[in-house]
Design a protein around this motif. Structure first.
Motif, PDB file in Angstrom:
ATOM      1  N   GLN A  12      33.854  41.615  37.471  1.00 21.31           N
ATOM      2  CA  GLN A  12      33.155  40.919  39.105  1.00 21.31           C
ATOM      3  C   GLN A  12      33.659  39.897  40.008  1.00 21.31           C
ATOM      4  O   GLN A  12      33.718  40.563  40.423  1.00 21.31           O
ATOM      5  CB  GLN A  12      31.679  40.380  38.673  1.00 21.31           C
ATOM      6  CG  GLN A  12      30.510  40.896  37.646  1.00 21.31           C
ATOM      7  CD  GLN A  12      30.545  42.486  38.369  1.00 21.31           C
ATOM      8  OE1 GLN A  12      30.781  42.292  40.105  1.00 21.31           O
ATOM      9  NE2 GLN A  12      29.017  43.181  37.877  1.00 21.31           N
ATOM     10  N   ARG A  13      34.197  38.963  39.048  1.00 22.79           N
ATOM     11  CA  ARG A  13      35.355  38.294  40.085  1.00 22.79           C
ATOM     12  C   ARG A  13      36.727  39.142  40.418  1.00 22.79           C
ATOM     13  O   ARG A  13      37.100  38.716  41.178  1.00 22.79           O
ATOM     14  CB  ARG A  13      35.899  37.225  38.600  1.00 22.79           C
ATOM     15  CG  ARG A  13      34.659  35.701  38.338  1.00 22.79           C
ATOM     16  CD  ARG A  13      35.119  35.608  37.823  1.00 22.79           C
ATOM     17  NE  ARG A  13      34.255  34.393  36.812  1.00 22.79           N
ATOM     18  CZ  ARG A  13      33.862  34.270  36.254  1.00 22.79           C
ATOM     19  NH1 ARG A  13      35.221  34.546  35.130  1.00 22.79           N
ATOM     20  NH2 ARG A  13      32.556  33.360  35.387  1.00 22.79           N
ATOM     21  N   SER A  14      37.245  39.930  40.148  1.00 22.37           N
ATOM     22  CA  SER A  14      38.131  41.195  39.917  1.00 22.37           C
ATOM     23  C   SER A  14      37.815  41.732  42.412  1.00 22.37           C
ATOM     24  O   SER A  14      38.656  41.869  42.245  1.00 22.37           O
ATOM     25  CB  SER A  14      38.797  41.607  39.009  1.00 22.37           C
ATOM     26  OG  SER A  14      39.110  42.636  39.275  1.00 22.37           O
ATOM     27  N   LEU A  15      36.734  41.931  41.428  1.00 23.91           N
ATOM     28  CA  LEU A  15      36.263  42.583  42.507  1.00 23.91           C
ATOM     29  C   LEU A  15      36.526  42.303  43.562  1.00 23.91           C
ATOM     30  O   LEU A  15      36.275  42.742  45.055  1.00 23.91           O
ATOM     31  CB  LEU A  15      34.706  43.672  42.182  1.00 23.91           C
ATOM     32  CG  LEU A  15      35.215  44.669  40.736  1.00 23.91           C
ATOM     33  CD1 LEU A  15      33.680  44.886  40.557  1.00 23.91           C
ATOM     34  CD2 LEU A  15      35.915  45.949  41.263  1.00 23.91           C
ATOM     35  N   ARG A  16      35.729  40.829  43.239  1.00 22.05           N
ATOM     36  CA  ARG A  16      35.237  40.000  44.173  1.00 22.05           C
ATOM     37  C   ARG A  16      37.075  39.751  45.216  1.00 22.05           C
ATOM     38  O   ARG A  16      36.331  39.129  46.569  1.00 22.05           O
ATOM     39  CB  ARG A  16      34.661  38.392  43.743  1.00 22.05           C
ATOM     40  CG  ARG A  16      34.095  37.344  44.679  1.00 22.05           C
ATOM     41  CD  ARG A  16      34.437  35.133  44.373  1.00 22.05           C
ATOM     42  NE  ARG A  16      34.931  36.344  43.821  1.00 22.05           N
ATOM     43  CZ  ARG A  16      35.667  34.814  42.240  1.00 22.05           C
ATOM     44  NH1 ARG A  16      34.433  34.403  42.235  1.00 22.05           N
ATOM     45  NH2 ARG A  16      37.235  35.424  41.648  1.00 22.05           N
ATOM     46  N   ASP A  17      37.583  39.249  44.313  1.00 23.00           N
ATOM     47  CA  ASP A  17      38.413  39.237  45.270  1.00 23.00           C
ATOM     48  C   ASP A  17      38.912  40.197  45.266  1.00 23.00           C
ATOM     49  O   ASP A  17      39.902  39.931  46.368  1.00 23.00           O
ATOM     50  CB  ASP A  17      39.818  38.781  44.004  1.00 23.00           C
ATOM     51  CG  ASP A  17      38.948  37.138  42.651  1.00 23.00           C
ATOM     52  OD1 ASP A  17      38.307  36.479  43.786  1.00 23.00           O
ATOM     53  OD2 ASP A  17      40.014  36.614  42.271  1.00 23.00           O
ATOM     54  N   LEU A  18      38.891  41.637  45.690  1.00 23.43           N
ATOM     55  CA  LEU A  18      39.338  42.225  46.302  1.00 23.43           C
ATOM     56  C   LEU A  18      38.859  42.687  47.092  1.00 23.43           C
ATOM     57  O   LEU A  18      39.702  42.827  48.620  1.00 23.43           O
ATOM     58  CB  LEU A  18      39.090  43.821  45.354  1.00 23.43           C
ATOM     59  CG  LEU A  18      39.807  45.771  45.678  1.00 23.43           C
ATOM     60  CD1 LEU A  18      41.490  45.084  45.767  1.00 23.43           C
ATOM     61  CD2 LEU A  18      39.667  46.495  44.579  1.00 23.43           C
ATOM     62  N   MET A  19      37.359  42.442  47.417  1.00 25.75           N
ATOM     63  CA  MET A  19      36.940  42.307  48.606  1.00 25.75           C
ATOM     64  C   MET A  19      37.479  41.130  49.321  1.00 25.75           C
ATOM     65  O   MET A  19      37.599  41.756  50.401  1.00 25.75           O
ATOM     66  CB  MET A  19      35.815  41.365  48.482  1.00 25.75           C
ATOM     67  CG  MET A  19      34.449  42.327  49.207  1.00 25.75           C
ATOM     68  SD  MET A  19      33.113  40.903  48.936  1.00 25.75           S
ATOM     69  CE  MET A  19      33.818  39.711  48.875  1.00 25.75           C
TER      70      MET A  19
END
Length: 168
Positions: A12-19
Motif C-alpha cells: 500500500q505504501r509503495s502504491l501511495r509513493d507511486l501515486m
C-alpha cells in the motif's frame, strides 16, 4: 527461511509513493476498480490508510455500479474543497479514494489522477467461474488492465502483489 515478500502495508505504501510521483500536490482523485465491489472497498480502505499515514487528509467514497452522477456528486465537490459524504471538506492537498466496479469505463476514466485495477483469479487448477455478460463486456471492451495506472493481483487479499503487465 524468512519470506522476502512485501506485507500488505508495504504494498500500500509503495502504491501511495507511486501515486505521489505523478501527483505531488493538489486534490488527487484515486480509483480502486475490481469486479468484486467488496474487494475494491477493502483494498481502498487500506490504501486510504496508507495515504493518511503522513497526515494527508483522505476522503473515501464507494460507488454503485455505473454511478452516472459521480462527477457532479463526488469528484467536483471534492476538487472544489466542499464536503463529500461524511467529510467536512477537502484541504488543498487531500486525496479522494473511490472504490467500485466499472471505474475504468470511458465515461469516468478521465476523472482519476491514479487508478488501481484489482485482478482476481481462481487458484491454479480450479475452474474459472462464468462471468455475467456485463462483466465479460467490460473486460473485453474497456480493458481495465490496460487502462489502470497499476494492476494488483488480489486473489489472496492477505498477499496482494503488484503486477507489471507487458503489452508489447
Amino acid at each position: 527461511m524468512a519470506s522476502t515478500e512485501n506485507t500488505v502495508p508495504e504494498l500500500q505504501r509503495s502504491l501511495r509513493d507511486l501515486m505521489r510521483q505523478n501527483s505531488r500536490a493538489g486534490r488527487v482523485v484515486v480509483a480502486v476498480d475490481a469486479l468484486d465491489a467488496d474487494a475494491a472497498g477493502s483494498f481502498a480502505d487500506a490504501f486510504a490508510a496508507a495515504v493518511g499515514e503522513d497526515g494527508t487528509a483522505v476522503v473515501r467514497a464507494s460507488l454503485a455500479d455505473h454511478a452516472d452522477d459521480v462527477r457532479e456528486s463526488v469528484v467536483a465537490p471534492f476538487r472544489a474543497g466542499e464536503p463529500v459524504g461524511d467529510s467536512a471538506g477537502a484541504p488543498a492537498d487531500a486525496v479522494l479514494v473511490v472504490s467500485g466496479r466499472f471505474l475504468h469505463a470511458p465515461e469516468v476514466r478521465g476523472l482519476w489522477n491514479f487508478s488501481i485495477w484489482l485482478e482476481s483469479n481462481p487458484p491454479i487448477g480450479a475452474p474459472r467461474p462464468e462471468l455475467p455478460d456485463a462483466e465479460k463486456h467490460y473486460l473485453r471492451t474497456v480493458r481495465p488492465k490496460a487502462a489502470a495506472s497499476v494492476i494488483v493481483e488480489n486473489s489472496d487479499p492477505a498477499h496482494p502483489v503488484q503486477v507489471f503487465g507487458d503489452f508489447c
